[in-house]
Scaffold this motif. Sequence first.
Motif, PDB file in Angstrom:
ATOM      1  N   GLU A   1      54.418  26.291 -54.771  1.00  0.00           N
ATOM      2  CA  GLU A   1      55.576  26.886 -54.505  1.00  0.00           C
ATOM      3  C   GLU A   1      55.520  27.771 -54.034  1.00  0.00           C
ATOM      4  OE1 GLU A   1      59.036  24.590 -54.898  1.00  0.00           O
ATOM      5  OE2 GLU A   1      56.923  23.364 -55.338  1.00  0.00           O
ATOM      6  N   TYR A   2      54.710  29.268 -54.174  1.00  0.00           N
ATOM      7  CA  TYR A   2      54.582  30.690 -53.808  1.00  0.00           C
ATOM      8  C   TYR A   2      54.690  30.144 -52.258  1.00  0.00           C
ATOM      9  CZ  TYR A   2      55.558  32.380 -58.075  1.00  0.00           C
ATOM     10  OH  TYR A   2      55.325  33.314 -59.227  1.00  0.00           O
ATOM     11  N   MET A   3      53.649  29.481 -51.733  1.00  0.00           N
ATOM     12  CA  MET A   3      52.567  29.549 -50.552  1.00  0.00           C
ATOM     13  C   MET A   3      54.425  28.615 -49.525  1.00  0.00           C
ATOM     14  SD  MET A   3      50.162  30.739 -50.243  1.00  0.00           S
ATOM     15  CE  MET A   3      49.725  30.767 -48.770  1.00  0.00           C
ATOM     16  N   LYS A   4      54.854  28.098 -50.509  1.00  0.00           N
ATOM     17  CA  LYS A   4      56.000  27.466 -49.419  1.00  0.00           C
ATOM     18  C   LYS A   4      56.806  28.020 -49.473  1.00  0.00           C
ATOM     19  CE  LYS A   4      55.571  22.700 -51.420  1.00  0.00           C
ATOM     20  NZ  LYS A   4      56.669  21.652 -51.919  1.00  0.00           N
ATOM     21  N   ALA A   5      57.185  29.281 -50.633  1.00  0.00           N
ATOM     22  CA  ALA A   5      58.427  29.929 -49.904  1.00  0.00           C
ATOM     23  C   ALA A   5      58.322  31.404 -48.903  1.00  0.00           C
ATOM     24  CB  ALA A   5      58.788  30.818 -51.538  1.00  0.00           C
ATOM     25  N   LEU A   6      56.608  31.667 -48.892  1.00  0.00           N
ATOM     26  CA  LEU A   6      56.181  32.445 -47.875  1.00  0.00           C
ATOM     27  C   LEU A   6      55.737  31.524 -45.934  1.00  0.00           C
ATOM     28  CD1 LEU A   6      53.512  34.108 -49.530  1.00  0.00           C
ATOM     29  CD2 LEU A   6      55.656  34.930 -49.726  1.00  0.00           C
ATOM     30  N   LYS A   7      56.023  30.388 -46.071  1.00  0.00           N
ATOM     31  CA  LYS A   7      55.888  29.969 -45.050  1.00  0.00           C
ATOM     32  C   LYS A   7      56.226  30.455 -43.833  1.00  0.00           C
ATOM     33  CE  LYS A   7      54.290  25.508 -43.418  1.00  0.00           C
ATOM     34  NZ  LYS A   7      53.120  24.961 -42.544  1.00  0.00           N
ATOM     35  N   PRO A   8      58.376  30.177 -44.218  1.00  0.00           N
ATOM     36  CA  PRO A   8      58.208  31.236 -43.053  1.00  0.00           C
ATOM     37  C   PRO A   8      57.985  32.306 -42.619  1.00  0.00           C
ATOM     38  CG  PRO A   8      60.816  29.954 -45.034  1.00  0.00           C
ATOM     39  CD  PRO A   8      58.451  30.200 -45.370  1.00  0.00           C
ATOM     40  N   TYR A   9      58.073  33.281 -43.390  1.00  0.00           N
ATOM     41  CA  TYR A   9      58.007  34.639 -43.180  1.00  0.00           C
ATOM     42  C   TYR A   9      56.423  34.158 -42.016  1.00  0.00           C
ATOM     43  CZ  TYR A   9      60.902  36.161 -46.350  1.00  0.00           C
ATOM     44  OH  TYR A   9      61.579  35.979 -47.034  1.00  0.00           O
ATOM     45  N   THR A  10      55.336  33.430 -42.858  1.00  0.00           N
ATOM     46  CA  THR A  10      53.905  33.214 -41.704  1.00  0.00           C
ATOM     47  C   THR A  10      54.353  32.617 -40.192  1.00  0.00           C
ATOM     48  OG1 THR A  10      53.631  31.212 -42.351  1.00  0.00           O
ATOM     49  CG2 THR A  10      52.287  32.864 -43.688  1.00  0.00           C
ATOM     50  N   LYS A  11      55.824  32.199 -40.425  1.00  0.00           N
ATOM     51  CA  LYS A  11      55.827  31.570 -39.392  1.00  0.00           C
ATOM     52  C   LYS A  11      56.455  32.326 -38.129  1.00  0.00           C
ATOM     53  CE  LYS A  11      58.116  27.840 -37.446  1.00  0.00           C
ATOM     54  NZ  LYS A  11      59.220  25.841 -37.858  1.00  0.00           N
ATOM     55  N   LYS A  12      57.345  33.308 -38.748  1.00  0.00           N
ATOM     56  CA  LYS A  12      57.571  34.568 -37.901  1.00  0.00           C
ATOM     57  C   LYS A  12      56.503  35.011 -37.296  1.00  0.00           C
ATOM     58  CE  LYS A  12      61.686  35.337 -40.279  1.00  0.00           C
ATOM     59  NZ  LYS A  12      63.464  35.402 -41.433  1.00  0.00           N
ATOM     60  N   ILE A  13      55.228  35.464 -38.196  1.00  0.00           N
ATOM     61  CA  ILE A  13      53.878  36.197 -37.841  1.00  0.00           C
ATOM     62  C   ILE A  13      53.607  35.629 -36.488  1.00  0.00           C
ATOM     63  CG2 ILE A  13      51.940  36.836 -38.166  1.00  0.00           C
ATOM     64  CD1 ILE A  13      53.285  37.759 -41.255  1.00  0.00           C
ATOM     65  N   LYS A  14      53.377  34.554 -36.771  1.00  0.00           N
ATOM     66  CA  LYS A  14      53.068  33.544 -35.792  1.00  0.00           C
ATOM     67  C   LYS A  14      53.334  33.747 -34.438  1.00  0.00           C
ATOM     68  CE  LYS A  14      49.632  30.840 -38.869  1.00  0.00           C
ATOM     69  NZ  LYS A  14      49.575  28.708 -39.194  1.00  0.00           N
ATOM     70  N   GLU A  15      54.975  33.905 -34.560  1.00  0.00           N
ATOM     71  CA  GLU A  15      55.671  33.746 -33.204  1.00  0.00           C
ATOM     72  C   GLU A  15      55.882  35.083 -33.356  1.00  0.00           C
ATOM     73  OE1 GLU A  15      59.935  32.356 -34.837  1.00  0.00           O
ATOM     74  OE2 GLU A  15      58.856  30.728 -34.519  1.00  0.00           O
ATOM     75  N   LYS A  16      55.670  36.318 -34.237  1.00  0.00           N
ATOM     76  CA  LYS A  16      55.678  37.435 -33.234  1.00  0.00           C
ATOM     77  C   LYS A  16      54.665  37.940 -32.739  1.00  0.00           C
ATOM     78  CE  LYS A  16      56.768  41.874 -35.124  1.00  0.00           C
ATOM     79  NZ  LYS A  16      57.000  42.959 -35.964  1.00  0.00           N
ATOM     80  N   TYR A  17      53.038  37.622 -33.111  1.00  0.00           N
ATOM     81  CA  TYR A  17      51.824  37.661 -32.915  1.00  0.00           C
ATOM     82  C   TYR A  17      51.080  36.890 -31.775  1.00  0.00           C
ATOM     83  CZ  TYR A  17      52.881  41.959 -35.480  1.00  0.00           C
ATOM     84  OH  TYR A  17      53.390  42.918 -36.505  1.00  0.00           O
ATOM     85  N   ALA A  18      50.868  37.020 -30.545  1.00  0.00           N
ATOM     86  CA  ALA A  18      50.284  36.336 -30.073  1.00  0.00           C
ATOM     87  C   ALA A  18      48.521  36.553 -29.446  1.00  0.00           C
ATOM     88  CB  ALA A  18      50.510  36.653 -28.098  1.00  0.00           C
ATOM     89  N   ASP A  19      48.058  37.647 -30.091  1.00  0.00           N
ATOM     90  CA  ASP A  19      46.689  37.652 -30.868  1.00  0.00           C
ATOM     91  C   ASP A  19      46.938  37.049 -31.820  1.00  0.00           C
ATOM     92  OD1 ASP A  19      43.884  38.966 -30.899  1.00  0.00           O
ATOM     93  OD2 ASP A  19      44.484  40.798 -31.138  1.00  0.00           O
ATOM     94  N   GLN A  20      45.656  36.201 -31.775  1.00  0.00           N
ATOM     95  CA  GLN A  20      45.296  35.886 -33.073  1.00  0.00           C
ATOM     96  C   GLN A  20      44.904  36.760 -34.243  1.00  0.00           C
ATOM     97  OE1 GLN A  20      45.351  32.170 -33.726  1.00  0.00           O
ATOM     98  NE2 GLN A  20      44.323  32.242 -35.762  1.00  0.00           N
ATOM     99  N   ASN A  21      44.228  37.542 -33.843  1.00  0.00           N
ATOM    100  CA  ASN A  21      43.801  38.757 -34.555  1.00  0.00           C
ATOM    101  C   ASN A  21      44.584  39.761 -35.744  1.00  0.00           C
ATOM    102  OD1 ASN A  21      42.160  40.340 -35.996  1.00  0.00           O
ATOM    103  ND2 ASN A  21      41.285  41.859 -34.430  1.00  0.00           N
ATOM    104  N   MET A  22      46.121  39.480 -34.685  1.00  0.00           N
ATOM    105  CA  MET A  22      47.136  40.403 -35.168  1.00  0.00           C
ATOM    106  C   MET A  22      47.792  39.741 -36.321  1.00  0.00           C
ATOM    107  SD  MET A  22      46.879  43.470 -34.354  1.00  0.00           S
ATOM    108  CE  MET A  22      48.623  44.185 -35.084  1.00  0.00           C
ATOM    109  N   GLN A  23      47.317  37.924 -35.633  1.00  0.00           N
ATOM    110  CA  GLN A  23      48.618  37.101 -36.860  1.00  0.00           C
ATOM    111  C   GLN A  23      47.675  37.388 -38.149  1.00  0.00           C
ATOM    112  OE1 GLN A  23      48.754  33.474 -35.536  1.00  0.00           O
ATOM    113  NE2 GLN A  23      50.181  33.794 -33.670  1.00  0.00           N
ATOM    114  N   ASN A  24      46.329  36.993 -38.135  1.00  0.00           N
ATOM    115  CA  ASN A  24      45.055  37.487 -39.124  1.00  0.00           C
ATOM    116  C   ASN A  24      45.960  38.168 -40.070  1.00  0.00           C
ATOM    117  OD1 ASN A  24      44.974  34.238 -38.716  1.00  0.00           O
ATOM    118  ND2 ASN A  24      43.174  35.450 -37.568  1.00  0.00           N
TER     119      ASN A  24
END
Length: 97
Positions: free
Chosen positions: A14-37
Amino acid sequence: LLVPFSIQQSKSSEYMKALKPYTKKIKEKYADQNMQNRAIAKLYEDAQQNPLAGCITSFAQIPIFLGLYRSVTRLAAEGRLNEPFLWIPSLEGPVTA
């Protein structure tokens, strides 16, 4: 015996489901894989959430299920599963007519 593990695993899910929108925004914001991680790791750290918490509880359940499986297979090898249980005529498997 396994209920606390199941509860912990579902809470982590459930915690991971709640954090999923934030991780999606981070992936859209950063193109570099290292910065995303790095940003996702910072998100998990800020939320005090371990993404592997659900997996760790699963590993704790594996020896219990393996032990149950081995005990049932040994009972089957000894021929002790031919007794009826509730509505099942034999625990060995399907009854051929």
